[in-house]
Design a protein around this motif. Structure first.
Motif, PDB file in Angstrom:
ATOM      1  N   HIS A   4      42.252   9.873  18.886  1.00  0.00           N
ATOM      2  CA  HIS A   4      41.131  10.756  19.172  1.00  0.00           C
ATOM      3  C   HIS A   4      40.019   9.940  19.798  1.00  0.00           C
ATOM      4  CE1 HIS A   4      39.128   8.957  15.745  1.00  0.00           C
ATOM      5  NE2 HIS A   4      40.256   9.120  15.082  1.00  0.00           N
ATOM      6  N   ASP A   5      39.027  10.624  20.312  1.00  0.00           N
ATOM      7  CA  ASP A   5      37.890   9.925  20.908  1.00  0.00           C
ATOM      8  C   ASP A   5      36.619  10.118  20.085  1.00  0.00           C
ATOM      9  OD1 ASP A   5      37.523  12.573  21.455  1.00  0.00           O
ATOM     10  OD2 ASP A   5      36.858  12.272  23.515  1.00  0.00           O
ATOM     11  N   TYR A   6      36.764  10.433  18.814  1.00  0.00           N
ATOM     12  CA  TYR A   6      35.615  10.586  17.925  1.00  0.00           C
ATOM     13  C   TYR A   6      35.222   9.237  17.338  1.00  0.00           C
ATOM     14  CZ  TYR A   6      36.470  15.633  17.850  1.00  0.00           C
ATOM     15  OH  TYR A   6      36.624  16.942  18.193  1.00  0.00           O
ATOM     16  N   ASP A   7      33.928   9.042  17.170  1.00  0.00           N
ATOM     17  CA  ASP A   7      33.428   7.904  16.402  1.00  0.00           C
ATOM     18  C   ASP A   7      33.282   8.409  14.978  1.00  0.00           C
ATOM     19  OD1 ASP A   7      33.271   6.190  18.581  1.00  0.00           O
ATOM     20  OD2 ASP A   7      31.290   6.940  19.121  1.00  0.00           O
ATOM     21  N   LEU A   8      34.235   8.076  14.140  1.00  0.00           N
ATOM     22  CA  LEU A   8      34.259   8.616  12.787  1.00  0.00           C
ATOM     23  C   LEU A   8      33.053   8.128  11.989  1.00  0.00           C
ATOM     24  CD1 LEU A   8      38.054   8.210  12.052  1.00  0.00           C
ATOM     25  CD2 LEU A   8      36.837  10.279  12.698  1.00  0.00           C
ATOM     26  N   PRO A   9      32.559   8.955  11.073  1.00  0.00           N
ATOM     27  CA  PRO A   9      31.387   8.576  10.285  1.00  0.00           C
ATOM     28  C   PRO A   9      31.707   7.438   9.329  1.00  0.00           C
ATOM     29  CG  PRO A   9      32.327  10.607   9.439  1.00  0.00           C
ATOM     30  CD  PRO A   9      33.071  10.270  10.701  1.00  0.00           C
ATOM     31  N   ALA A  10      30.661   6.748   8.906  1.00  0.00           N
ATOM     32  CA  ALA A  10      30.842   5.615   8.001  1.00  0.00           C
ATOM     33  C   ALA A  10      31.449   6.049   6.669  1.00  0.00           C
ATOM     34  CB  ALA A  10      29.504   4.919   7.769  1.00  0.00           C
ATOM     35  N   ASP A  11      31.154   7.280   6.245  1.00  0.00           N
ATOM     36  CA  ASP A  11      31.675   7.770   4.970  1.00  0.00           C
ATOM     37  C   ASP A  11      32.955   8.588   5.141  1.00  0.00           C
ATOM     38  OD1 ASP A  11      30.445   9.866   6.255  1.00  0.00           O
ATOM     39  OD2 ASP A  11      29.503  10.672   4.457  1.00  0.00           O
ATOM     40  N   TYR A  12      33.756   8.204   6.116  1.00  0.00           N
ATOM     41  CA  TYR A  12      34.993   8.914   6.450  1.00  0.00           C
ATOM     42  C   TYR A  12      35.917   9.078   5.243  1.00  0.00           C
ATOM     43  CZ  TYR A  12      39.615   9.662   8.528  1.00  0.00           C
ATOM     44  OH  TYR A  12      40.852  10.150   8.824  1.00  0.00           O
ATOM     45  N   GLU A  13      36.161   8.013   4.511  1.00  0.00           N
ATOM     46  CA  GLU A  13      37.071   8.071   3.362  1.00  0.00           C
ATOM     47  C   GLU A  13      36.568   9.048   2.302  1.00  0.00           C
ATOM     48  OE1 GLU A  13      40.021   6.660   3.202  1.00  0.00           O
ATOM     49  OE2 GLU A  13      39.781   5.672   5.142  1.00  0.00           O
ATOM     50  N   THR A  14      35.260   9.047   2.061  1.00  0.00           N
ATOM     51  CA  THR A  14      34.673   9.964   1.086  1.00  0.00           C
ATOM     52  C   THR A  14      34.826  11.406   1.546  1.00  0.00           C
ATOM     53  OG1 THR A  14      33.044   8.288   0.499  1.00  0.00           O
ATOM     54  CG2 THR A  14      32.573  10.530  -0.187  1.00  0.00           C
ATOM     55  N   ARG A  15      34.581  11.654   2.825  1.00  0.00           N
ATOM     56  CA  ARG A  15      34.711  13.010   3.363  1.00  0.00           C
ATOM     57  C   ARG A  15      36.153  13.502   3.276  1.00  0.00           C
ATOM     58  NH1 ARG A  15      30.477  14.939   6.934  1.00  0.00           N
ATOM     59  NH2 ARG A  15      28.783  13.436   6.974  1.00  0.00           N
ATOM     60  N   GLU A  28      30.608  18.023  15.131  1.00  0.00           N
ATOM     61  CA  GLU A  28      30.762  17.112  16.266  1.00  0.00           C
ATOM     62  C   GLU A  28      31.145  17.879  17.533  1.00  0.00           C
ATOM     63  OE1 GLU A  28      30.676  13.328  18.092  1.00  0.00           O
ATOM     64  OE2 GLU A  28      29.907  14.036  16.173  1.00  0.00           O
ATOM     65  N   ARG A  29      32.046  18.857  17.407  1.00  0.00           N
ATOM     66  CA  ARG A  29      32.433  19.662  18.569  1.00  0.00           C
ATOM     67  C   ARG A  29      31.253  20.469  19.096  1.00  0.00           C
ATOM     68  NH1 ARG A  29      37.092  20.366  15.494  1.00  0.00           N
ATOM     69  NH2 ARG A  29      36.380  22.396  14.764  1.00  0.00           N
ATOM     70  N   VAL A  30      30.446  21.039  18.191  1.00  0.00           N
ATOM     71  CA  VAL A  30      29.272  21.806  18.603  1.00  0.00           C
ATOM     72  C   VAL A  30      28.285  20.898  19.321  1.00  0.00           C
ATOM     73  CG1 VAL A  30      27.268  23.058  17.716  1.00  0.00           C
ATOM     74  CG2 VAL A  30      29.539  23.567  16.830  1.00  0.00           C
ATOM     75  N   LYS A  31      28.077  19.690  18.795  1.00  0.00           N
ATOM     76  CA  LYS A  31      27.163  18.730  19.428  1.00  0.00           C
ATOM     77  C   LYS A  31      27.657  18.371  20.829  1.00  0.00           C
ATOM     78  CE  LYS A  31      27.190  14.327  18.673  1.00  0.00           C
ATOM     79  NZ  LYS A  31      27.151  13.005  18.061  1.00  0.00           N
ATOM     80  N   ARG A  32      28.951  18.119  20.953  1.00  0.00           N
ATOM     81  CA  ARG A  32      29.496  17.767  22.272  1.00  0.00           C
ATOM     82  C   ARG A  32      29.352  18.910  23.263  1.00  0.00           C
ATOM     83  NH1 ARG A  32      34.760  13.998  21.766  1.00  0.00           N
ATOM     84  NH2 ARG A  32      33.880  12.467  20.358  1.00  0.00           N
ATOM     85  N   GLN A  33      29.576  20.137  22.790  1.00  0.00           N
ATOM     86  CA  GLN A  33      29.422  21.291  23.674  1.00  0.00           C
ATOM     87  C   GLN A  33      27.978  21.423  24.134  1.00  0.00           C
ATOM     88  OE1 GLN A  33      30.530  25.021  21.944  1.00  0.00           O
ATOM     89  NE2 GLN A  33      30.372  26.125  23.872  1.00  0.00           N
ATOM     90  N   ALA A  34      27.026  21.236  23.229  1.00  0.00           N
ATOM     91  CA  ALA A  34      25.610  21.322  23.586  1.00  0.00           C
ATOM     92  C   ALA A  34      25.227  20.226  24.573  1.00  0.00           C
ATOM     93  CB  ALA A  34      24.744  21.231  22.342  1.00  0.00           C
ATOM     94  N   LEU A  35      25.835  19.055  24.432  1.00  0.00           N
ATOM     95  CA  LEU A  35      25.531  17.953  25.348  1.00  0.00           C
ATOM     96  C   LEU A  35      26.093  18.196  26.746  1.00  0.00           C
ATOM     97  CD1 LEU A  35      26.023  14.867  23.026  1.00  0.00           C
ATOM     98  CD2 LEU A  35      23.881  15.721  23.998  1.00  0.00           C
ATOM     99  N   GLN A  36      27.119  19.014  26.852  1.00  0.00           N
ATOM    100  CA  GLN A  36      27.713  19.303  28.160  1.00  0.00           C
ATOM    101  C   GLN A  36      26.940  20.380  28.914  1.00  0.00           C
ATOM    102  OE1 GLN A  36      31.810  20.234  27.443  1.00  0.00           O
ATOM    103  NE2 GLN A  36      32.346  18.135  26.944  1.00  0.00           N
ATOM    104  N   GLN A  37      26.045  21.056  28.233  1.00  0.00           N
ATOM    105  CA  GLN A  37      25.246  22.109  28.848  1.00  0.00           C
ATOM    106  C   GLN A  37      23.835  21.576  29.073  1.00  0.00           C
ATOM    107  OE1 GLN A  37      25.549  25.225  25.973  1.00  0.00           O
ATOM    108  NE2 GLN A  37      27.741  25.470  26.263  1.00  0.00           N
ATOM    109  N   ASP A  38      23.115  22.206  29.971  1.00  0.00           N
ATOM    110  CA  ASP A  38      21.736  21.790  30.239  1.00  0.00           C
ATOM    111  C   ASP A  38      20.832  22.463  29.215  1.00  0.00           C
ATOM    112  OD1 ASP A  38      19.590  20.598  31.475  1.00  0.00           O
ATOM    113  OD2 ASP A  38      19.344  22.217  32.928  1.00  0.00           O
ATOM    114  N   THR A  39      20.679  21.826  28.061  1.00  0.00           N
ATOM    115  CA  THR A  39      19.891  22.400  26.974  1.00  0.00           C
ATOM    116  C   THR A  39      18.788  21.450  26.549  1.00  0.00           C
ATOM    117  OG1 THR A  39      21.318  21.441  25.280  1.00  0.00           O
ATOM    118  CG2 THR A  39      21.910  23.637  26.069  1.00  0.00           C
ATOM    119  N   ASN A  40      17.832  21.975  25.799  1.00  0.00           N
ATOM    120  CA  ASN A  40      16.782  21.123  25.233  1.00  0.00           C
ATOM    121  C   ASN A  40      17.388  20.093  24.297  1.00  0.00           C
ATOM    122  OD1 ASN A  40      14.684  22.377  26.578  1.00  0.00           O
ATOM    123  ND2 ASN A  40      14.314  23.847  24.932  1.00  0.00           N
ATOM    124  N   PHE A  41      18.412  20.500  23.545  1.00  0.00           N
ATOM    125  CA  PHE A  41      19.074  19.572  22.625  1.00  0.00           C
ATOM    126  C   PHE A  41      19.600  18.360  23.376  1.00  0.00           C
ATOM    127  CE2 PHE A  41      23.002  17.950  20.764  1.00  0.00           C
ATOM    128  CZ  PHE A  41      22.535  17.559  19.526  1.00  0.00           C
TER     129      PHE A  41
END
Length: 67
Positions: A4-15, A28-41
């Motif tokens: 995968h191309d995700y940077d897994l969180p530091a607490d991956y094992e706990t999650r 993470e998917r929602v964040k990536r989608q927002a970053l691909q659009q021209d948004t304030n976020f």
């Protein structure tokens, strides 16, 4: 394990143990989608990331002086 191309969180094992990794992937998917659009976020996130990268770069070049 699948690649995968995700940077897994530091607490991956706990999650994984808690069963909350699915929530993290959804966020993470929602964040990536927002970053691909021209948004304030996107503008705020990228600006904040640039600021943090500059701070880290500047901090790595400083030397603490003991008095």
């Amino acid at each position: 394990m699948a690649r995968h191309d995700y940077d897994l969180p530091a607490d991956y094992e706990t999650r994984i143990a808690e069963g909350t990794m699915s929530d993290w992937y959804t966020q993470e998917r929602v964040k990536r989608q927002a970053l691909q659009q021209d948004t304030n976020f996107e503008r705020e996130f990228l600006g904040l990331r640039d600021s943090i990268e500059r701070l880290v770069a500047a901090a790595s070049e400083t030397v603490k002086i003991e008095r």
